[in-house]
Design an enzyme around this catalytic site. Sequence first.
Site, mmCIF file in Angstrom:
data_model
loop_
_atom_site.group_PDB
_atom_site.id
_atom_site.type_symbol
_atom_site.label_atom_id
_atom_site.label_comp_id
_atom_site.label_asym_id
_atom_site.label_seq_id
_atom_site.Cartn_x
_atom_site.Cartn_y
_atom_site.Cartn_z
ATOM 1 N N ARG A 227 0.848 -1.192 0.000
ATOM 2 C CA ARG A 227 0.000 0.000 0.000
ATOM 3 C C ARG A 227 0.884 1.242 0.000
ATOM 4 O O ARG A 227 1.958 1.253 0.632
ATOM 5 C CB ARG A 227 -0.902 0.044 1.251
ATOM 6 N N HIS A 275 -0.883 -0.088 -10.036
ATOM 7 C CA HIS A 275 -1.671 -0.984 -9.165
ATOM 8 C C HIS A 275 -2.134 -2.229 -9.936
ATOM 9 O O HIS A 275 -3.324 -2.570 -9.946
ATOM 10 C CB HIS A 275 -2.874 -0.243 -8.545
HETATM 11 P P1 NDP Z 1 -2.566 -10.760 5.120
HETATM 12 O O1 NDP Z 1 -3.510 -10.117 6.062
HETATM 13 O O2 NDP Z 1 -2.696 -12.214 4.843
HETATM 14 O O3 NDP Z 1 -1.059 -10.516 5.581
HETATM 15 C C1 NDP Z 1 -0.634 -9.361 6.179
HETATM 16 C C2 NDP Z 1 0.729 -9.619 6.791
HETATM 17 O O4 NDP Z 1 1.212 -8.418 7.386
HETATM 18 C C3 NDP Z 1 0.664 -10.677 7.910
HETATM 19 O O5 NDP Z 1 1.811 -11.478 7.887
HETATM 20 C C4 NDP Z 1 0.649 -9.810 9.173
HETATM 21 O O6 NDP Z 1 1.164 -10.458 10.314
HETATM 22 C C5 NDP Z 1 1.566 -8.697 8.745
HETATM 23 N N1 NDP Z 1 1.348 -7.503 9.568
HETATM 24 C C6 NDP Z 1 0.245 -6.751 9.702
HETATM 25 N N2 NDP Z 1 0.440 -5.747 10.582
HETATM 26 C C7 NDP Z 1 1.716 -5.877 11.009
HETATM 27 C C8 NDP Z 1 2.511 -5.170 11.931
HETATM 28 N N3 NDP Z 1 2.033 -4.104 12.592
HETATM 29 N N4 NDP Z 1 3.765 -5.588 12.142
HETATM 30 C C9 NDP Z 1 4.254 -6.679 11.498
HETATM 31 N N5 NDP Z 1 3.555 -7.393 10.604
HETATM 32 C C10 NDP Z 1 2.297 -7.008 10.369
HETATM 33 O O7 NDP Z 1 -2.688 -9.919 3.767
HETATM 34 P P2 NDP Z 1 -2.336 -10.395 2.293
HETATM 35 O O8 NDP Z 1 -1.036 -11.084 2.308
HETATM 36 O O9 NDP Z 1 -3.497 -11.081 1.678
HETATM 37 O O10 NDP Z 1 -2.209 -8.974 1.569
HETATM 38 C C11 NDP Z 1 -1.243 -8.022 1.990
HETATM 39 C C12 NDP Z 1 -1.548 -6.670 1.370
HETATM 40 O O11 NDP Z 1 -1.226 -6.678 -0.011
HETATM 41 C C13 NDP Z 1 -3.028 -6.260 1.390
HETATM 42 O O12 NDP Z 1 -3.405 -5.740 2.645
HETATM 43 C C14 NDP Z 1 -3.073 -5.219 0.304
HETATM 44 O O13 NDP Z 1 -2.798 -3.963 0.889
HETATM 45 C C15 NDP Z 1 -1.929 -5.605 -0.634
HETATM 46 N N6 NDP Z 1 -2.403 -6.053 -1.957
HETATM 47 C C16 NDP Z 1 -1.987 -5.372 -3.067
HETATM 48 C C17 NDP Z 1 -2.357 -5.761 -4.330
HETATM 49 C C18 NDP Z 1 -1.845 -5.070 -5.543
HETATM 50 O O14 NDP Z 1 -2.239 -5.381 -6.667
HETATM 51 N N7 NDP Z 1 -0.930 -4.130 -5.399
HETATM 52 C C19 NDP Z 1 -3.259 -6.922 -4.536
HETATM 53 C C20 NDP Z 1 -3.608 -7.576 -3.304
HETATM 54 C C21 NDP Z 1 -3.201 -7.151 -2.074
HETATM 55 P P3 NDP Z 1 0.464 -11.782 10.914
HETATM 56 O O15 NDP Z 1 0.762 -12.873 9.907
HETATM 57 O O16 NDP Z 1 1.149 -11.987 12.188
HETATM 58 O O17 NDP Z 1 -1.000 -11.479 11.023
#
Ligand code: NDP
Length: 312
Positions: A227, A275
Site C-alpha cells: 500500500r 496498481h
Molecule cells: P494478510 O492479512 O494475509 O497478511 C498481512 C501480513 O502483514 C501478515 O503477515 C501480518 O502479520 C503482517 N502484519 C500486519 N500488521 C503488522 C505489523 N504491525 N507488524 C508486522 N507485521 C504485520 O494480507 P495479504 O497477504 O493477503 O495482503 C497483503 C496486502 O497486499 C493487502 O493488505 C493489500 O494492501 C496488498 N495487496 C496489493 C495488491 C496489488 O495489486 N498491489 C493486490 C492484493 C493485495 P500476521 O501474519 O502476524 O498477522
Amino acid sequence: MMVNIFYAGNNDEWDEYKVHIKNALDDLDIKYSMTRNPKNPLEIDYIVYAPNGPLKDFKPFKNVKLVQNLWAGVEVPISNKSLTQPLARMVEPGLTIGMADYVMGHVLRYHLGTDNFYKAKPGEWLGENIPPLSKNRAIGILGLGELGMHCANKLSEFGFKVSGWSRTEKKHPQIQCLTGNIGFEKILNSSEIIILLLPNTEETKRIINQKNINKMLDGVSIINPGRGTLIDDEALIEALNSGKINGATLDTFDTEPLPKSHPYWFHPNVLVTPHIASATRVDSACEIIADNIKRGENQKPFRYLVDRLSGY
Ligand code: NDP
C-alpha cells in the site's frame, strides 16, 4: 438451501461475476437469487462487495450473515462505520499467484541489475556487472501473510536467502521468520531487496520512513505492491537521490492514479506500475465466495474474516 445475494461489486464486472457465481454455487448445490438492486434489504443474506462498487450504507442490511470483500485490502470497508456485519477479505489462488509473479519478476530485475543495462549508452560495456548467485542474495519481505508467505516460498524455492517479518510468530524450515522490533531491525539491516506486503493499518503507516531507511543496507532496492501509505514518499525520494536506496518499484500510492506531476514519474530509479501487481481473478474468487456461503448456511466458521481490532 436458498440464499439471497446482493452483488455490490463494480458494475463493469457484473456480467463476469454473474456467470462464475452461478457455476460455483451450482457446483455446491446452493440455490440462490442474486441482484444488484435489492428491493428489501432485510431479505439479503450475503453481500458480495467491492470498495469501488455502489454500496456505502450497510445499516439496512440487518440480516446479512457475511460481507464478502472482493479485494484483499480492507481499509475502505473497515473505515465504514455502518458496516458492522462480519467481513471477509479476499484470499484466492489467482490473487496469490499473480502477486508472486510480480514480485519474482521485479526481484530478478534488481538481482540481475537489468536496469543498468537498459540505461547504458551505446558502447557502454558494463562487463564488470556480473550479478551474485541467487543463493547469496538476501531478500526481506515485510508481511508474511497469504501473499507475503507465498512470495517468500517462491523466492526461497528459486534459491534466494529469504527472511520475512510479521506481527505474530511463524515457523518455516527455509525462511527466516522474524517478529517485533528486533526482527524488524534485523530484516532492515540485512536485506538487499525489500518487498512490502503489509496491509494499510495505523501501525504500518509510513513504516518506511527516514529513520528506518537509515537502518537499511546501502544500495537496497524496494518493491511496494502493498500500500502507498507504507512509505513516506519524501524520505524515499531523498534516499533515492542520495543513492542510499538503489531503486524502487512502486505499484501502490497514497493517491491513485498517481498524479501526473508526482516526482516518482520522473525519477530515473523509480519504476511506477499502475496498481497491477495482482488482481482478484473472478473464476477462482467465486469458488471462495461459494465456499463461504456454504459455510454460513452450515453454521461453520467463515474463512478469512477480518479482525477489526488489528485492522486487517
Ligand atoms: P494478510 O492479512 O494475509 O497478511 C498481512 C501480513 O502483514 C501478515 O503477515 C501480518 O502479520 C503482517 N502484519 C500486519 N500488521 C503488522 C505489523 N504491525 N507488524 C508486522 N507485521 C504485520 O494480507 P495479504 O497477504 O493477503 O495482503 C497483503 C496486502 O497486499 C493487502 O493488505 C493489500 O494492501 C496488498 N495487496 C496489493 C495488491 C496489488 O495489486 N498491489 C493486490 C492484493 C493485495 P500476521 O501474519 O502476524 O498477522
